[in-house]
Design a protein around this motif. Structure first.
Motif, PDB file in Angstrom:
ATOM      1  N   ILE A   1       0.879  -1.173   0.000  1.00  0.00           N
ATOM      2  CA  ILE A   1       0.000   0.000   0.000  1.00  0.00           C
ATOM      3  C   ILE A   1       0.915   1.221   0.000  1.00  0.00           C
ATOM      4  CG2 ILE A   1      -1.979   1.103   1.123  1.00  0.00           C
ATOM      5  CD1 ILE A   1      -2.316  -1.461   2.784  1.00  0.00           C
ATOM      6  N   ALA A   2       0.677   2.154  -0.926  1.00  0.00           N
ATOM      7  CA  ALA A   2       1.636   3.259  -1.040  1.00  0.00           C
ATOM      8  C   ALA A   2       0.932   4.568  -1.351  1.00  0.00           C
ATOM      9  CB  ALA A   2       2.658   2.948  -2.124  1.00  0.00           C
ATOM     10  N   GLY A   3       1.477   5.650  -0.822  1.00  0.00           N
ATOM     11  CA  GLY A   3       0.929   6.979  -1.070  1.00  0.00           C
ATOM     12  C   GLY A   3       1.750   8.017  -0.333  1.00  0.00           C
ATOM     13  N   PHE A   4       1.095   9.112   0.069  1.00  0.00           N
ATOM     14  CA  PHE A   4       1.758  10.137   0.872  1.00  0.00           C
ATOM     15  C   PHE A   4       1.552   9.834   2.348  1.00  0.00           C
ATOM     16  CE2 PHE A   4       0.580  12.924  -2.863  1.00  0.00           C
ATOM     17  CZ  PHE A   4       1.884  13.133  -3.289  1.00  0.00           C
ATOM     18  N   GLY A   5       2.483  10.298   3.195  1.00  0.00           N
ATOM     19  CA  GLY A   5       2.255  10.266   4.634  1.00  0.00           C
ATOM     20  C   GLY A   5       1.005  11.067   4.959  1.00  0.00           C
TER      21      GLY A   5
ATOM     22  N   LEU B   1      -1.276  -4.316  -5.293  1.00  0.00           N
ATOM     23  CA  LEU B   1      -0.739  -2.968  -5.092  1.00  0.00           C
ATOM     24  C   LEU B   1      -1.910  -2.006  -4.930  1.00  0.00           C
ATOM     25  CD1 LEU B   1       1.648  -0.894  -5.144  1.00  0.00           C
ATOM     26  CD2 LEU B   1       1.307  -0.759  -7.624  1.00  0.00           C
ATOM     27  N   ILE B   2      -1.932  -1.287  -3.820  1.00  0.00           N
ATOM     28  CA  ILE B   2      -2.959  -0.260  -3.598  1.00  0.00           C
ATOM     29  C   ILE B   2      -2.228   1.078  -3.586  1.00  0.00           C
ATOM     30  CG2 ILE B   2      -4.739   0.594  -2.022  1.00  0.00           C
ATOM     31  CD1 ILE B   2      -5.020  -2.283  -0.938  1.00  0.00           C
ATOM     32  N   VAL B   3      -2.535   1.958  -4.558  1.00  0.00           N
ATOM     33  CA  VAL B   3      -1.766   3.203  -4.641  1.00  0.00           C
ATOM     34  C   VAL B   3      -2.645   4.435  -4.537  1.00  0.00           C
ATOM     35  CG1 VAL B   3       0.408   2.739  -5.777  1.00  0.00           C
ATOM     36  CG2 VAL B   3      -1.664   2.849  -7.130  1.00  0.00           C
ATOM     37  N   MET B   4      -2.115   5.417  -3.832  1.00  0.00           N
ATOM     38  CA  MET B   4      -2.871   6.635  -3.561  1.00  0.00           C
ATOM     39  C   MET B   4      -2.189   7.888  -4.083  1.00  0.00           C
ATOM     40  SD  MET B   4      -4.565   5.833   0.167  1.00  0.00           S
ATOM     41  CE  MET B   4      -5.692   7.217   0.023  1.00  0.00           C
ATOM     42  N   ASN B   5      -1.084   7.760  -4.818  1.00  0.00           N
ATOM     43  CA  ASN B   5      -0.535   8.944  -5.488  1.00  0.00           C
ATOM     44  C   ASN B   5       0.301   8.534  -6.713  1.00  0.00           C
ATOM     45  OD1 ASN B   5       1.945   8.150  -4.499  1.00  0.00           O
ATOM     46  ND2 ASN B   5       2.116   9.805  -3.005  1.00  0.00           N
TER      47      ASN B   5
ATOM     48  N   LEU C   1      -3.095  -7.671  -8.829  1.00  0.00           N
ATOM     49  CA  LEU C   1      -4.217  -6.741  -8.744  1.00  0.00           C
ATOM     50  C   LEU C   1      -3.688  -5.358  -8.370  1.00  0.00           C
ATOM     51  CD1 LEU C   1      -7.306  -6.108  -8.428  1.00  0.00           C
ATOM     52  CD2 LEU C   1      -7.106  -6.940  -6.073  1.00  0.00           C
ATOM     53  N   VAL C   2      -4.098  -4.346  -9.131  1.00  0.00           N
ATOM     54  CA  VAL C   2      -3.677  -2.980  -8.823  1.00  0.00           C
ATOM     55  C   VAL C   2      -4.920  -2.144  -8.550  1.00  0.00           C
ATOM     56  CG1 VAL C   2      -2.436  -0.941  -9.632  1.00  0.00           C
ATOM     57  CG2 VAL C   2      -1.665  -3.226 -10.318  1.00  0.00           C
ATOM     58  N   ILE C   3      -5.032  -1.599  -7.355  1.00  0.00           N
ATOM     59  CA  ILE C   3      -6.171  -0.755  -7.002  1.00  0.00           C
ATOM     60  C   ILE C   3      -5.667   0.679  -6.884  1.00  0.00           C
ATOM     61  CG2 ILE C   3      -7.941  -0.285  -5.264  1.00  0.00           C
ATOM     62  CD1 ILE C   3      -7.955  -3.274  -4.660  1.00  0.00           C
ATOM     63  N   VAL C   4      -6.251   1.560  -7.676  1.00  0.00           N
ATOM     64  CA  VAL C   4      -5.739   2.917  -7.810  1.00  0.00           C
ATOM     65  C   VAL C   4      -6.777   3.926  -7.336  1.00  0.00           C
ATOM     66  CG1 VAL C   4      -4.790   4.591  -9.436  1.00  0.00           C
ATOM     67  CG2 VAL C   4      -4.505   2.156  -9.871  1.00  0.00           C
ATOM     68  N   ASP C   5      -6.344   4.889  -6.543  1.00  0.00           N
ATOM     69  CA  ASP C   5      -7.207   6.037  -6.244  1.00  0.00           C
ATOM     70  C   ASP C   5      -7.132   6.960  -7.468  1.00  0.00           C
ATOM     71  OD1 ASP C   5      -8.436   8.341  -5.458  1.00  0.00           O
ATOM     72  OD2 ASP C   5      -7.573   8.333  -3.430  1.00  0.00           O
ATOM     73  N   SER C   6      -8.109   6.813  -8.361  1.00  0.00           N
ATOM     74  CA  SER C   6      -8.008   7.500  -9.652  1.00  0.00           C
ATOM     75  C   SER C   6      -8.201   9.006  -9.531  1.00  0.00           C
ATOM     76  CB  SER C   6      -9.020   6.909 -10.645  1.00  0.00           C
ATOM     77  OG  SER C   6     -10.310   6.919 -10.071  1.00  0.00           O
ATOM     78  N   SER C   7      -8.655   9.470  -8.353  1.00  0.00           N
ATOM     79  CA  SER C   7      -8.743  10.918  -8.204  1.00  0.00           C
ATOM     80  C   SER C   7      -7.393  11.520  -7.795  1.00  0.00           C
ATOM     81  CB  SER C   7      -9.848  11.307  -7.201  1.00  0.00           C
ATOM     82  OG  SER C   7      -9.830  10.476  -6.074  1.00  0.00           O
TER      83      SER C   7
ATOM     84  N   LYS D   1     -14.605  11.950   5.410  1.00  0.00           N
ATOM     85  CA  LYS D   1     -13.373  12.741   5.350  1.00  0.00           C
ATOM     86  C   LYS D   1     -12.164  11.895   5.780  1.00  0.00           C
ATOM     87  CE  LYS D   1     -11.591  17.164   7.033  1.00  0.00           C
ATOM     88  NZ  LYS D   1     -10.627  16.746   8.062  1.00  0.00           N
ATOM     89  N   GLY D   2     -11.146  11.875   4.933  1.00  0.00           N
ATOM     90  CA  GLY D   2      -9.936  11.099   5.255  1.00  0.00           C
ATOM     91  C   GLY D   2     -10.114   9.606   5.111  1.00  0.00           C
ATOM     92  N   GLY D   3     -11.193   9.175   4.503  1.00  0.00           N
ATOM     93  CA  GLY D   3     -11.473   7.730   4.439  1.00  0.00           C
ATOM     94  C   GLY D   3     -11.156   7.079   3.100  1.00  0.00           C
ATOM     95  N   ALA D   4     -10.407   7.788   2.243  1.00  0.00           N
ATOM     96  CA  ALA D   4     -10.103   7.214   0.929  1.00  0.00           C
ATOM     97  C   ALA D   4      -9.339   5.890   1.068  1.00  0.00           C
ATOM     98  CB  ALA D   4      -9.298   8.212   0.095  1.00  0.00           C
ATOM     99  N   ASN D   5      -8.433   5.845   2.054  1.00  0.00           N
ATOM    100  CA  ASN D   5      -7.664   4.613   2.285  1.00  0.00           C
ATOM    101  C   ASN D   5      -8.588   3.427   2.557  1.00  0.00           C
ATOM    102  OD1 ASN D   5      -8.469   5.800   4.713  1.00  0.00           O
ATOM    103  ND2 ASN D   5      -6.717   5.042   5.868  1.00  0.00           N
ATOM    104  N   ILE D   6      -9.640   3.682   3.331  1.00  0.00           N
ATOM    105  CA  ILE D   6     -10.542   2.596   3.728  1.00  0.00           C
ATOM    106  C   ILE D   6     -11.443   2.193   2.556  1.00  0.00           C
ATOM    107  CG2 ILE D   6     -12.354   1.926   5.380  1.00  0.00           C
ATOM    108  CD1 ILE D   6      -9.519   2.237   6.560  1.00  0.00           C
ATOM    109  N   ILE D   7     -11.826   3.185   1.739  1.00  0.00           N
ATOM    110  CA  ILE D   7     -12.614   2.858   0.538  1.00  0.00           C
ATOM    111  C   ILE D   7     -11.810   1.902  -0.353  1.00  0.00           C
ATOM    112  CG2 ILE D   7     -13.569   3.812  -1.604  1.00  0.00           C
ATOM    113  CD1 ILE D   7     -14.360   6.323  -0.004  1.00  0.00           C
TER     114      ILE D   7
END
Lengths: 352, 181
Positions: free
Chosen positions: B7-11, B70-74, B90-96, B125-131
């Protein structure tokens, strides 16, 4: 028993409390700070003392003081901080005092980096401070072993009146794994040598590391080395994994051993006869055990997160009777199972 | 099946917390598990990632180098890790949050505009990770909301207990998000 998910650092701290540790003195440094943070919270609730010292040097000397009084005492740090403690550790060893020292290793030398490393093997097993002495050195490779070895380290340190070290690294300290804890110790062995209050009911004890007469100093050292022989004969520990029919034995400890085990499993699936030998005590080094593990091997492959330090003990232990190859990453880089597998395949091909 | 999850993204996006949810679910399922965070300055706003292993066998290296999930947030994380994903992974992307295109055709991609979805409801709010975690759970056929609730009760700190319901809401949105629509 309930399996808790805990970070290695926090599990280790909880285990120290359960082992009867009553005094912790430390100074923050990544990647071990969770040990101090956990103990700051829970040590006072368990009737113990947590103190953040003004420096690593102060912390280790507070350990010396608490240990002199017969109390189970611990300090923890990471590589650069351990270097600062080295003078105090030598004094503790010279005073025949038990204590536990945790090193959650990071890359060096100097301030180095903050990522996991194993480049303090020599420091831990050969020379953490001046003088003729050894530390008991345990190298856990899982959160559960962090717990088990801390418990053992306190017992062994008390039994043999010497400092014991847990040589972990940033990966083991930071990762979470399921863990179960032993029951809390309620009775600890008596310490008739301790310099604690006694109400004039006995002769006073002296804890000291200064001997101005050479023969007296020599005798104190010889006496210590007799204890070391007992430990070497009875208290080595290692894991041998798939070594019986192995043509190649990989040697690795701690976090590197986990990477190596993944590589060994993949190599076995490809039909390569390879095993893993993992020392759990680094001092004393498990000499008998390694000779047994690699009796059928044609070659050894030592894998470390350093430029190669344990490899010297591996060669000594088998008396250079077989070729010992080396693969390592250093500076905080964790080798991948694929890289280790590549080295195993290379060796296997050249052995054919 | 073994899950080697990265799981990867910004702090600050809740990367480590999403990892805690998954690793605890693995534990409750009776699996062997490990959770390994990136630590140090990375936790404080830089790129951040978290390795989670869930397996029937003891975990070897806890560091996930070649994830099968892979779950990516940025965008920087996608660029860094997309080449490392195992074939058929499987790659799950926060497309926003991610604007790179995924050129690989040998991986399964689920695009969920998770961060945009959280803008629709203040509870999220702040729940994108959980979605995103919810989407992963749905993709691997995990359905027990009861067990998920049990995990949230364990990992949400006592002074934030009020957020358990919000997290449950986010999980359900992720689980029910139809990426084919």
């Amino acid at each position: 028993m309930e399996r808790n998910l805990m970070k290695g650092n926090e599990a280790l701290a909880e285990a120290a409390i359960r082992a009867g540790c009553k005094c912790f003195f430390g100074y923050p440094i990544t990647p071990q700070t969770e040990i101090a943070a956990y103990l700051a919270k829970y040590m006072p609730k368990n009737g113990g003392v947590f103190l953040q010292a003004e420096s690593e040097i102060a912390a280790i000397n507070m350990v010396l003081g608490a240990a002199s009084a017969g109390v189970r005492a611990m300090t923890s740090s990471s590589s650069p901080g351990i270097s600062l403690k080295s003078e105090g550790v030598s004094y503790i060893a010279g005073s025949d005092l038990p204590c536990v020292i945790i090193n959650v290793q990071r890359g060096g030398p100097g301030l180095g980096g903050i990522q996991p490393s194993q480049s303090d093997y020599w420091q831990a097993t050969k020379a953490l401070g001046h003088g003729d002495y050894q530390l008991l050195v345990y190298a856990p490779c899982s959160v559960q072993e962090m717990v088990d070895k801390v418990t053992l380290a306190f017992d062994m340190a008390d039994e043999f009146r010497m400092p014991a070290m847990i040589l972990a690294d940033g990966l083991l300290g930071q990762m979470m794994e399921p863990v179960t804890f032993p029951e809390r110790k309620t009775e600890l062995p008596p310490k008739p040598w301790a310099t604690n209050g006694h109400g004039f009911k006995r002769e006073h004890n002296i804890v000291n590391s200064l001997y101005l007469v050479p023969e007296e100093l020599e005798n104190s050292i010889l006496d210590r080395y007799k204890r070391y022989e007992v430990i070497k004969a009875n208290h080595t520990e290692a894991e041998s994994y798939l070594c019986d029919d192995a043509d190649i034995v990989v040697t690795a400890y701690g976090a590197a051993a986990r990477v190596a085990k993944s590589a060994v499993n993949r190599a076995r699936a490809m039909g390569i006869k390879v095993g893993l030998f993992r020392p759990i005590t680094l001092w004393p080094f498990p000499v008998k055990e390694i000779n047994e593990a690699c009796k059928n091997a044609k070659a050894l492959l030592d894998v470390e997160m350093s430029m190669g330090q344990m490899i010297e003990d591996v060669k000594l232990a088998i008396n250079c009777s077989k070729p010992v190859h080396f693969f390592g990453r250093t500076g905080g880089v964790i080798p991948s199972p694929d890289e280790v597998l590549g080295e195993i395949k290379k060796l296997s091909d050249s052995n054919q | 099946m073994d899950h080697e999850i990265l799981i990867a993204g910004f702090g600050g996006q809740g990367i480590l917390f999403a990892g805690k949810l998954l690793v605890n679910l693995g534990l409750y399922e009776g699996k062997e598990v490990s959770w390994l965070p990136s630590y140090g300055p990375e936790m404080r706003g830089g790129t951040c990632n978290c390795s989670v292993c869930i397996s029937d066998d003891p975990i070897g290296s806890p560091l996930v180098v070649n994830p099968n999930v892979l779950i990516v947030m940025n965008t920087p994380s996608l660029d860094k890790f997309i080449g490392k994903v195992q074939p058929n992974g499987l790659v799950i992307v926060d497309s926003s949050m991610v604007d790179s295109e995924i050129e690989r055709t040998d991986v399964r991609v689920c695009k969920v505009p998770a961060t945009a979805l959280t803008d629709t409801d203040p509870d999220l709010k702040g729940g994108a990770n959980i979605i995103l975690a919810g989407k992963f759970l749905a993709e691997c056929g995990f359905k027990s909301e009861e067990m998920i609730r049990k995990v949230f009760e364990k990992i949400v700190p006592p002074h934030k207990k009020g957020l358990i319901e919000n997290n449950m809401k986010a999980i359900k949105i992720g689980m029910n998000y139809d990426t084919n629509a």
